[in-house]
Design an enzyme around this catalytic site. Structure first.
Site, PDB file in Angstrom:
ATOM      1  N   ASP A 369      40.778  41.605  44.290  1.00 18.80           N
ATOM      2  CA  ASP A 369      40.745  42.985  44.269  1.00 18.80           C
ATOM      3  C   ASP A 369      39.927  43.328  44.730  1.00 18.80           C
ATOM      4  O   ASP A 369      39.218  43.024  45.514  1.00 18.80           O
ATOM      5  CB  ASP A 369      41.094  43.246  42.903  1.00 18.80           C
ATOM      6  CG  ASP A 369      39.277  42.997  42.163  1.00 18.80           C
ATOM      7  OD1 ASP A 369      38.533  42.507  42.984  1.00 18.80           O
ATOM      8  OD2 ASP A 369      39.035  43.493  40.797  1.00 18.80           O
ATOM      9  N   ILE A 370      40.065  44.973  44.955  1.00 22.48           N
ATOM     10  CA  ILE A 370      39.376  45.619  45.754  1.00 22.48           C
ATOM     11  C   ILE A 370      37.845  46.059  45.078  1.00 22.48           C
ATOM     12  O   ILE A 370      37.661  46.466  44.186  1.00 22.48           O
ATOM     13  CB  ILE A 370      39.917  47.482  46.070  1.00 22.48           C
ATOM     14  CG1 ILE A 370      41.066  46.182  46.763  1.00 22.48           C
ATOM     15  CG2 ILE A 370      38.298  48.247  46.732  1.00 22.48           C
ATOM     16  CD1 ILE A 370      42.415  47.670  47.212  1.00 22.48           C
ATOM     17  N   GLU A 412      44.147  48.197  41.039  1.00 24.58           N
ATOM     18  CA  GLU A 412      43.701  47.496  42.722  1.00 24.58           C
ATOM     19  C   GLU A 412      43.207  46.461  42.663  1.00 24.58           C
ATOM     20  O   GLU A 412      42.743  45.613  43.503  1.00 24.58           O
ATOM     21  CB  GLU A 412      42.314  48.401  42.785  1.00 24.58           C
ATOM     22  CG  GLU A 412      41.054  46.986  41.835  1.00 24.58           C
ATOM     23  CD  GLU A 412      40.653  47.813  40.171  1.00 24.58           C
ATOM     24  OE1 GLU A 412      39.756  47.615  40.271  1.00 24.58           O
ATOM     25  OE2 GLU A 412      41.391  48.379  39.654  1.00 24.58           O
TER      26      GLU A 412
END
Length: 490
Positions: A369-370, A412
């Site tokens: 994920d970001i 995300e």
């Protein structure tokens, strides 16, 4: 009088056509053939002439007549003849006049254009042998031919079984039409994609209508579209009957068709839906010229309607397939990134697990994920956040193999289902993803980083268990400071 021409001293005629020059030409060309020849510009004038003095023959020249305007008046003239000879001279480009007028009463017909000498010879022959009367209730084709026509209609109806595919339907329909008595070649033309297409043809070996008719591969641009009944019927929506090939004014075309044994060509428009033009046409090439009975003309019309039904069924099938594909795409794809969505990803993971077990192959799952994505949204706004998600997705997609599946599993968070991949190879893949995404420039927020968890499918492990272990590895990467990779524990 020219008795050798078949003239009869007691034979009288009324000729009807709206064009003065054609009336004059007929009078000149038929000079001396009749005891009394009168001409009329229309149905009312002809009725008045016949009321004053009956005529043995009524000739209706339909050149420059309008079916929508003149049919009722001319049809009434035919009906009033009550079986007395009526000869209809019909242009080959609009042979729909023939069955339309036959509905009013008995008549004989000839297809134009006819030169003056041909018209004179035609009349002379008819006056010697008598005028045929083709109309409802008149003699129909032989019993053998009727059985053949019924078999053709039955075969055409059976072609509807393949109406889910326009190509197969057209092939089977043409094969059935080739069984029409006297037909040597049958073809189906259809309008689609801005041009006219030859969907199928059956019959004479070596006769390919596309090669004969098309110009630069396009039928609508064909220089023969005004002369070949199949093209003409598809373009104008008119029943077209060319009983002598040279009447089309294209000698080279006539010679080519004659080489393949075709002496007569019929184009039957396939009716379209609503006020638009036809869907295409059926084109039948006959080995010899022949007159049609009302029953045969009705059969041609019925078969064109059947062709329209089959083509519409194929169109509906295509539309349904396209709609189903669209619905499936919407149900399985993330709208923002165009990646597989979470539900679809879960199904794909289960499929890959089954395949890996069946063939005893490694399978890896990469979850990432970001980092600090919520801060990006808060600081730069959701439009920039959406751009970040699309950029990360595009960057990852460009690095992966065609066999890998990239999924947006939520917010995300993304995952990569890596088939034929061990834990070591998955770690290398994860590092490529991490480095590439860290370096990519994103307008509005400069750079972003990702944290990753990697797991390899364990013996007898389920997809849920594998996902749990990968999430745990991702959580450790977050705690380790982000922008790093952790391998899931066994």
């Amino acid at each position: 009088m020219h008795q050798e021409d078949g003239a009869r001293e007691d034979f009288t005629c009324v000729f009807v056509n709206p064009v003065g020059q054609r009336r004059a030409d007929f009078q000149h060309g038929c000079d001396g053939m009749f005891a009394n020849l009168r001409v009329a510009a229309g149905a009312e004038q002809a009725r008045a002439l016949l009321a004053r003095e009956p005529a043995d023959l009524l000739v209706l020249d339909l050149e420059r007549c309008d079916l929508a305007i003149d049919l009722a008046a001319l049809g009434a003239l035919v009906a009033e003849r009550a079986g007395a000879p009526v000869l209809v001279l019909c242009p080959f480009t609009n042979a729909r006049w023939v069955p339309a007028l036959m509905a009013f009463g008995p008549l004989d017909y000839a297809i134009g254009p006819l030169r003056a000498q041909q018209t004179r010879a035609l009349l002379a022959a008819r006056m010697r042998t008598g005028f045929s009367v083709a109309a409802p209730g008149a003699p129909t084709p032989s019993e053998t031919e009727l059985r053949t026509l019924l078999a053709v209609r039955s075969a055409c109806q059976q072609a509807l079984a393949d109406a889910d595919d326009s190509g197969r339907f057209a092939e089977h329909l043409c094969a059935a039409l080739a069984g029409w008595p006297g037909v040597v070649h049958a073809a189906l033309f259809q309008h689609r994609d801005g041009d006219l297409h030859l969907e199928a043809e059956q019959g004479v070996e070596g006769l390919h209508l596309m090669a004969l008719l098309a110009h630069d591969g396009r039928l609508l641009h064909s220089p023969l579209r005004h002369a070949f009944p199949g093209l003409l019927a598809a373009a104008t929506g008119e029943f077209t009957l060319l009983d002598t090939l040279d009447k089309a004014g294209e000698p080279a075309l006539a010679v080519r068709l004659d080489t393949f044994g075709a002496r007569m060509v019929v184009g039957v428009p396939i009716p379209g839906q609503g006020p638009g033009g036809p869907m295409g046409s059926l084109c039948l090439l006959f080995g010899d010229a022949r007159a049609f009975s009302p029953a045969q003309l009705q059969a041609l019309d019925d078969l064109a309607g059947l062709a329209a039904h089959g083509l519409r069924m194929a169109e509906v099938t295509r539309e349904n397939e396209a709609l189903l594909a669209r619905i499936t795409h919407l149900a399985t794809t993330d709208a923002l990134t165009d990646l597989a969505n979470r539900r679809h990803g879960e199904g794909l993971l289960e499929q890959e697990i089954k395949r890996a077990r069946r063939y005893r192959l490694p399978l890896a799952l990469i979850l990432f994920d970001i980092d600090r994505f919520s801060q990006i949204n808060d600081t730069f706004g959701h439009p920039v956040g959406d751009l970040v998600l699309r950029t990360v997705a595009d960057t990852a997609r460009a690095l992966l193999r065609s066999s890998d599946v990239l999924v947006r599993s939520g917010g995300e968070e993304f995952q990569v289902i890596a088939s034929h991949t061990s834990a070591i190879d998955a770690l290398k893949m994860a590092e490529k993803l991490r480095a590439a995404i860290e370096q990519v420039e994103i307008p509005g927020c400069d750079h972003v980083t990702i944290s990753l968890g990697v797991a390899q499918l364990g013996e007898g492990e389920s997809g849920d268990s594998m996902a749990v272990r990968t999430h745990a590895a991702l959580a450790r990467a977050k705690r380790a400071g982000r922008n790093c990779i952790e391998l899931a524990m066994s």
